[in-house]
Write an enzyme that holds these catalytic residues in place. Structure first.
Site, PDB file in Angstrom:
ATOM      1  N   GLU A  53       5.244   1.317  -0.476  1.00 46.01           N
ATOM      2  CA  GLU A  53       4.481   1.831   0.662  1.00 46.01           C
ATOM      3  C   GLU A  53       4.854   1.104   1.953  1.00 46.01           C
ATOM      4  O   GLU A  53       5.241  -0.063   1.929  1.00 46.01           O
ATOM      5  CB  GLU A  53       2.979   1.657   0.393  1.00 46.01           C
ATOM      6  CG  GLU A  53       2.490   2.609  -0.670  1.00 46.01           C
ATOM      7  CD  GLU A  53       1.053   2.345  -1.117  1.00 46.01           C
ATOM      8  OE1 GLU A  53       0.392   3.303  -1.496  1.00 46.01           O
ATOM      9  OE2 GLU A  53       0.609   1.188  -1.081  1.00 46.01           O
ATOM     10  N   CYS A  62       4.826  -1.694   9.142  1.00 41.03           N
ATOM     11  CA  CYS A  62       4.758  -2.783   8.167  1.00 41.03           C
ATOM     12  C   CYS A  62       5.541  -2.337   6.932  1.00 41.03           C
ATOM     13  O   CYS A  62       5.208  -1.318   6.318  1.00 41.03           O
ATOM     14  CB  CYS A  62       3.281  -3.017   7.836  1.00 41.03           C
ATOM     15  SG  CYS A  62       3.021  -4.192   6.513  1.00 41.03           S
ATOM     16  N   CYS A  70       4.944  -8.018  -6.547  1.00 41.99           N
ATOM     17  CA  CYS A  70       5.185  -9.394  -6.097  1.00 41.99           C
ATOM     18  C   CYS A  70       4.880 -10.339  -7.252  1.00 41.99           C
ATOM     19  O   CYS A  70       3.921 -10.137  -7.998  1.00 41.99           O
ATOM     20  CB  CYS A  70       4.293  -9.736  -4.898  1.00 41.99           C
ATOM     21  SG  CYS A  70       4.537 -11.428  -4.291  1.00 41.99           S
ATOM     22  N   CYS A 121      -1.114 -14.047  -5.685  1.00 36.96           N
ATOM     23  CA  CYS A 121      -2.260 -14.570  -4.926  1.00 36.96           C
ATOM     24  C   CYS A 121      -3.517 -13.826  -5.379  1.00 36.96           C
ATOM     25  O   CYS A 121      -3.487 -12.615  -5.582  1.00 36.96           O
ATOM     26  CB  CYS A 121      -2.032 -14.384  -3.432  1.00 36.96           C
ATOM     27  SG  CYS A 121      -0.537 -15.194  -2.866  1.00 36.96           S
ATOM     28  N   CYS A 172      -4.932 -10.565  -3.500  1.00 38.38           N
ATOM     29  CA  CYS A 172      -3.979  -9.539  -3.062  1.00 38.38           C
ATOM     30  C   CYS A 172      -3.694  -8.535  -4.172  1.00 38.38           C
ATOM     31  O   CYS A 172      -3.320  -8.917  -5.286  1.00 38.38           O
ATOM     32  CB  CYS A 172      -2.693 -10.229  -2.627  1.00 38.38           C
ATOM     33  SG  CYS A 172      -1.355  -9.087  -2.246  1.00 38.38           S
ATOM     34  N   CYS A 206      -3.925  -4.935   5.005  1.00 39.10           N
ATOM     35  CA  CYS A 206      -3.225  -6.057   4.373  1.00 39.10           C
ATOM     36  C   CYS A 206      -3.698  -6.266   2.945  1.00 39.10           C
ATOM     37  O   CYS A 206      -4.903  -6.318   2.695  1.00 39.10           O
ATOM     38  CB  CYS A 206      -3.552  -7.354   5.098  1.00 39.10           C
ATOM     39  SG  CYS A 206      -2.752  -7.518   6.640  1.00 39.10           S
TER      40      CYS A 206
HETATM   41  N1  SAH Z   1       4.199 -11.988   0.714  1.00 38.12           N
HETATM   42  C1  SAH Z   1       4.140 -12.181   2.101  1.00 38.12           C
HETATM   43  C2  SAH Z   1       4.046 -10.892   2.896  1.00 38.12           C
HETATM   44  C3  SAH Z   1       3.169  -9.816   2.316  1.00 38.12           C
HETATM   45  S1  SAH Z   1       1.447 -10.185   2.240  1.00 38.12           S
HETATM   46  C4  SAH Z   1       3.005 -13.117   2.462  1.00 38.12           C
HETATM   47  O1  SAH Z   1       2.187 -13.419   1.614  1.00 38.12           O
HETATM   48  O2  SAH Z   1       2.979 -13.560   3.604  1.00 38.12           O
HETATM   49  C5  SAH Z   1       0.987  -9.974   3.950  1.00 38.12           C
HETATM   50  C6  SAH Z   1      -0.319 -10.616   4.351  1.00 38.12           C
HETATM   51  O3  SAH Z   1      -1.414  -9.945   3.733  1.00 38.12           O
HETATM   52  C7  SAH Z   1      -0.437 -12.073   3.955  1.00 38.12           C
HETATM   53  O4  SAH Z   1      -0.730 -12.863   5.077  1.00 38.12           O
HETATM   54  C8  SAH Z   1      -1.602 -12.090   2.995  1.00 38.12           C
HETATM   55  O5  SAH Z   1      -2.296 -13.305   3.077  1.00 38.12           O
HETATM   56  C9  SAH Z   1      -2.409 -10.902   3.452  1.00 38.12           C
HETATM   57  N2  SAH Z   1      -3.319 -10.365   2.427  1.00 38.12           N
HETATM   58  C10 SAH Z   1      -3.060 -10.202   1.121  1.00 38.12           C
HETATM   59  N3  SAH Z   1      -4.132  -9.667   0.489  1.00 38.12           N
HETATM   60  C11 SAH Z   1      -5.102  -9.485   1.435  1.00 38.12           C
HETATM   61  C12 SAH Z   1      -6.422  -8.946   1.411  1.00 38.12           C
HETATM   62  N4  SAH Z   1      -6.978  -8.483   0.290  1.00 38.12           N
HETATM   63  N5  SAH Z   1      -7.108  -8.910   2.567  1.00 38.12           N
HETATM   64  C13 SAH Z   1      -6.557  -9.352   3.721  1.00 38.12           C
HETATM   65  N6  SAH Z   1      -5.298  -9.835   3.807  1.00 38.12           N
HETATM   66  C14 SAH Z   1      -4.578  -9.920   2.673  1.00 38.12           C
HETATM   67 FE1  SF4 Z   2       2.721 -11.707  -2.866  1.00 37.15          FE
HETATM   68 FE2  SF4 Z   2       0.419 -10.702  -1.972  1.00 37.15          FE
HETATM   69 FE3  SF4 Z   2       0.724 -13.340  -2.202  1.00 37.15          FE
HETATM   70 FE4  SF4 Z   2       2.051 -12.009  -0.268  1.00 37.15          FE
HETATM   71  S1  SF4 Z   2      -0.179 -12.245  -0.445  1.00 37.15           S
HETATM   72  S2  SF4 Z   2       2.855 -13.579  -1.664  1.00 37.15           S
HETATM   73  S3  SF4 Z   2       2.443 -10.064  -1.363  1.00 37.15           S
HETATM   74  S4  SF4 Z   2       0.763 -11.866  -3.884  1.00 37.15           S
END
Ligand code: SAH
Ligand code: SF4
Length: 375
Positions: free
Chosen positions: A113, A126, A133, A137, A140, A356
């Site tokens: 996406e 974006c 991934c 985290c 996420c 995000c």
């Molecule tokens: N993997 C990279 C880029 C993709 S994630 C990274 O982690 O930076 C992009 C952003 O989305 C990151 O800053 C992450 O902290 C944020 N993010 C992930 N899950 C989220 C959520 N449920 N609510 C708000 N931001 C989120």
């Molecule tokens: Fe991967 Fe999501 Fe963590 Fe970014 S925030 S590193 S996409 S698991």
């Protein structure tokens, strides 16, 4: 890289994957330098490289035949060993705030996406760098899926071209953020090559100030990145102000701890007037205390920085809550009071799961495969 009969091993790998069973090279998998070498291996002048870059990325052609300032004979030769891939969105969803989410199906049936976010004079796309991934985290949704595979260069770039085509005579994309699905630095070579083409004056020609790579902080790759010639903006997903909380939220912190990450940020070479953006997802009762805000200020002292506060985008699979607006405002005030720019990022496109951390590349919910679902 050397080309024999116009083909390289790395280029073949990329194209095998995309154009199976053919062995033809996908021209969009080549960096500007590789494209130049590819063309000279045909005995052609290097200015042809400029012409081809313009066709591929400014004009967005889908076939070699459309490159009409190349001779018919050369085009025929090119067609024998190379091809041009493209991605058309399977589905485009539009949120109430104008945010659009694109679902792309890749050659092997995987889905990714991209999200187009209008904001005042900016139109930011974006994009994803991986299917899923591996970093897991806890907050996420992309992380919940695990990693399926890296995207090749053409798949990263075709998201821009595919989204741009839907805009026709409308506004142009002004900014690119690599903040979609995946960890860009875990797909280092393809990501850096794709960025080179984004900022190349004959290709997409985005200003390097308008391309932002966001990373969870893979340290060896960040150090490697600091030595690259190509320039762009850097964003770091911090999300906690102490090791224990970051270990819990972002398992990658156990390998590359916060302290070492900040040391690398301190040493990271920045162009004049640029700053590192630190992203901080706010989770109620986990990392949102006023003490967290004060510690954050201390941690970032000496690093030219700005902070993007992102109140959690909630989902049923995620075991956290977003703090109240009041709490978010107080957290922001402390940072601002300490002299740091802190912006609360509005969660755009939340009603279509385009905000995000909500990207999953899910095809099932769109009923992919039924023709009436396609735009
Ligand atoms: N993997 C990279 C880029 C993709 S994630 C990274 O982690 O930076 C992009 C952003 O989305 C990151 O800053 C992450 O902290 C944020 N993010 C992930 N899950 C989220 C959520 N449920 N609510 C708000 N931001 C989120
Ligand atoms: Fe991967 Fe999501 Fe963590 Fe970014 S925030 S590193 S996409 S698991």
């Amino acid at each position: 890289m050397t080309f024999s009969h116009g083909l390289s091993e790395t280029a073949k790998e990329g194209s095998c994957h995309l154009n199976h069973p053919s062995q033809r090279v996908d021209l969009k998998n080549l960096s500007p330098q590789e494209l130049k070498q590819f063309i000279t291996s045909f005995g052609k002048e290097t200015y042809r490289c400029v012409q081809m870059l313009r066709w591929l990325y400014r004009e967005g052609v889908h076939t070699i035949d459309e490159m009409t300032n190349l001779s018919k004979k050369f085009r025929q030769e090119l067609k024998e060993v190379s091809t041009i891939s493209s991605l058309r969105p399977l589905r485009v969803e539009e949120a109430k705030d104008g945010t659009k989410k694109f679902l792309f199906e890749l050659e092997d049936g995987n889905h990714i996406e991209s999200v187009l976010i209008p904001d005042k004079s900016r139109l930011t796309l974006c994009i994803s760098t991986q299917v899923g991934c591996a970093l897991g985290c806890r907050f996420c949704l992309t992380g919940k899926q695990g990693l399926k595979r890296n995207l090749v260069v053409s798949e990263i770039l075709n998201q821009i071209l595919g989204a741009r085509e839907t805009l026709k005579d409308g506004p142009s994309i002004t900014n690119i953020v690599l903040m979609g699905m995946g960890e860009p630095l875990a797909n280092y070579d393809n990501t850096v090559k794709a960025i080179e083409l984004m900022v190349h004056p004959e290709a997409f020609k985005f200003s390097s100030r308008r391309v932002t790579l966001s990373t969870a902080g893979l340290l060896p790759e960040l150090e490697r990145l600091s030595k690259e010639k190509v320039s762009f903006r850097l964003a770091i997903s911090l999300n906690a102000s102490d090791e224990k909380t970051r270990n819990y939220l972002m398992p990658v912190n156990r390998r590359y701890p916060l302290k070492e990450l900040l040391d690398v940020c301190h040493a990271f070479p920045l162009r004049r007037r640029t700053r590192i953006t630190f992203e901080y997802v706010l989770l109620e009762g986990i990392n949102d205390t006023l003490q967290d805000a004060r510690t954050l200020l201390k941690l970032l002292r000496g690093i030219p920085s700005k902070i993007n506060l992102i109140p959690l985008n909630e989902a049923s699979e995620i075991p956290f809550k977003r703090p109240s607006d009041e709490k978010v405002r107080k957290f922001q005030e402390i940072l601002m009071g300490g002299g740091v720019t802190a912006i609360v990022r509005a969660s755009k496109g939340a009603d279509i799961s385009a905000a995000c951390g909500q990207l999953q590349g899910k095809s099932s919910e769109f009923g992919v495969g039924s023709s009436e679902e396609k735009p």
